[in-house]
Design a protein around this motif. Structure first.
Motif, PDB file in Angstrom:
ATOM      1  N   SER A   1      -6.984  -3.445   8.665  1.00  0.00           N
ATOM      2  CA  SER A   1      -6.611  -3.335   7.244  1.00  0.00           C
ATOM      3  C   SER A   1      -5.413  -2.391   7.128  1.00  0.00           C
ATOM      4  N   THR A   2      -4.634  -2.568   6.055  1.00  0.00           N
ATOM      5  CA  THR A   2      -3.394  -1.795   5.899  1.00  0.00           C
ATOM      6  C   THR A   2      -3.684  -0.513   5.126  1.00  0.00           C
TER       7      THR A   2
ATOM      8  N   PRO B   1      -3.914   2.096   2.304  1.00  0.00           N
ATOM      9  CA  PRO B   1      -4.006   1.850   0.860  1.00  0.00           C
ATOM     10  C   PRO B   1      -2.745   2.305   0.132  1.00  0.00           C
ATOM     11  N   LYS B   2      -2.240   1.419  -0.756  1.00  0.00           N
ATOM     12  CA  LYS B   2      -0.978   1.705  -1.473  1.00  0.00           C
ATOM     13  C   LYS B   2      -1.127   2.984  -2.308  1.00  0.00           C
ATOM     14  N   SER B   3      -2.340   3.203  -2.850  1.00  0.00           N
ATOM     15  CA  SER B   3      -2.559   4.368  -3.720  1.00  0.00           C
ATOM     16  C   SER B   3      -2.259   5.676  -2.981  1.00  0.00           C
ATOM     17  N   LEU B   4      -2.489   5.684  -1.671  1.00  0.00           N
ATOM     18  CA  LEU B   4      -2.268   6.919  -0.906  1.00  0.00           C
ATOM     19  C   LEU B   4      -0.810   7.108  -0.514  1.00  0.00           C
TER      20      LEU B   4
END
Ligand code: PLP
Length: 391
Positions: A4-5, A7-10
């Motif tokens: 999994s990539t 997280p954009k939020s981080l």
């Protein structure tokens, strides 16, 4: 390869609003405490850190007004200190009498039952307190080994008088446990003079520290009961035998038990130092003065305090009744939106009935009282005008 990539939020900077925390806790950290949190880590067994732990212990003895050698900070929030009191002191079948006048008696009963204790309850509505006669009557009826009382009931806003309770417990051969999470430093409390056997508090209220290190102390009588246990406490993490050793309370070389929350203990050391510099009695007086200013201001606005008798009002947390026709949440949201001030609702029995206003530690200032009163009045006026225009 990772499946999994990230997280954009981080990958965005953390958004961080500044708020004035005038609910029942946490209170805002004082700048000196915040600076202490940012200090570099030391190892949890390093001599310099052990020295800080010793100073924390002395500070706790001061704010608790005790000479107990088994005095330390539990790694965890106030609930962890509650669990530590329960799992070390109680054995399956022990009768415990819980004085229940709000959420904290309820929770302590739950924890005691999980530890196999035979829980008996003496109950009064939130907003009222127990007299020594009421406790003595219940003790005579139930014959407990342990009695529990909440000094500062933050759900109902009461300050439980404790003078005389220790005498009752001694007379009947039982130990007295007191929760002072919401009250320590904000109202007089004398652990030794009042005959309290187990006392605990939290860091995030009057001490204006981050939650995560919770002072606790045990009398010699409580130590004797723990030494006579038939079985070890079910929790390894909260086992007072291990913790007494790690905190240097048993005179033996310290052994690794767990990695202490090092930054929390720096913070606690600083919070205790600030309180020591002010002086305990001056700190009690400051909280009392701010609470009286707040109470007068609320009554001038036509509002009704939840606790009738002034001497039973907790100086640190004030519940005030929500007027009929007003939605408490809408007012709290208004105050947050326009003033960035936290104004909490009730808890347990007081849910939807009251707002709870906290004035603790660094936040207990006359300026904050005035700001809160202005924001609350504006919020209520705003809701009233909405109700009128919809009629
Ligand atoms: C009287 C009382 N006891 C216990 C607690 C539990 O503390 P914590 O939330 O730090 O676990 C609180 C928290 O508000 C409290 O007010």
């Amino acid at each position: 390869m990772a499946t999994s990539t990230a997280p954009k939020s981080l990958l965005r900077p953390m958004t961080f609003p500044r708020k004035l925390l005038l609910g029942p806790g946490p209170s805002n950290m004082s700048p000196r405490v915040a600076a202490a949190c940012a200090l570099p880590l030391l190892g949890h067994m390093h001599p310099e850190f052990v020295q800080i732990m010793d100073e924390v212990k002395e500070g706790i003895q001061y704010i608790f007004q005790t000479n107990n050698s088994l005095t330390l900070a539990i790694s965890g929030t106030g609930h962890a200190a509650m669990e530590a009191a329960c799992c070390n002191l109680l054995e399956p079948g022990d009768v415990i009498l819980v004085a229940w006048n709000g959420t904290w008696g309820e929770r302590f009963s739950d924890m005691a039952a999980r530890n196999g204790a035979d829980v008996r309850i003496v109950k009064k509505p939130a907003g009222s307190v127990f007299s020594p006669q009421e406790i003595e009557k219940a003790v005579t009826e139930h014959g407990p080994r342990v009695v529990y009382l909440t000094h500062g009931e933050s759900s109902g806003g009461t300050l439980q008088p404790l003078d005389g309770m220790g005498v009752v417990c001694r007379r009947h051969g039982c130990l007295l446990v007191v929760d002072a999470v919401a009250s320590i430093g904000g109202a007089p409390l004398y652990m030794d003079k009042w005959g309290i056997d187990v006392l605990y508090t939290g860091a995030q209220k009057v001490l204006s520290c981050p939650p995560g290190a919770s002072p606790i102390s045990f009398s010699a009588a409580a130590e004797s009961k723990m030494a006579a246990r038939r079985k070890k406490p079910v929790s390894f993490y909260l086992d007072m035998g291990w913790l007494a050793n790690y905190w240097g309370c048993d005179g033996q070389p310290r052994r690794y038990h767990h990695t202490a929350p090092i930054s929390n203990l720096y913070a606690l050391r600083e919070g205790l130092a600030i309180l020591a510099e002010e002086g305990l009695e001056d700190c009690w007086r400051r909280h009392r003065r701010c609470a009286e200013l707040l109470h007068a201001g609320l009554e001038d606005m036509g509002l009704t305090l939840f606790v009738d008798r002034p001497e039973h009002r907790l100086p640190t947390v004030t519940p005030v009744r929500v007027p009929t026709g007003i939605d408490w949440k809408e007012v709290s949201q208004y105050v947050m939106k326009h003033y960035k001030v936290e104004l909490s609702g009730g808890l347990g029995e007081t849910a939807n009935e009251v707002w709870r206003i906290g004035l603790m530690g660094h936040n207990a200032t006359p300026d904050n009282v005035r700001l809160l009163l202005r924001a609350l009045k504006e919020g209520i006026d705003h809701c009233r005008s909405k109700v009128h225009s919809s009629l």
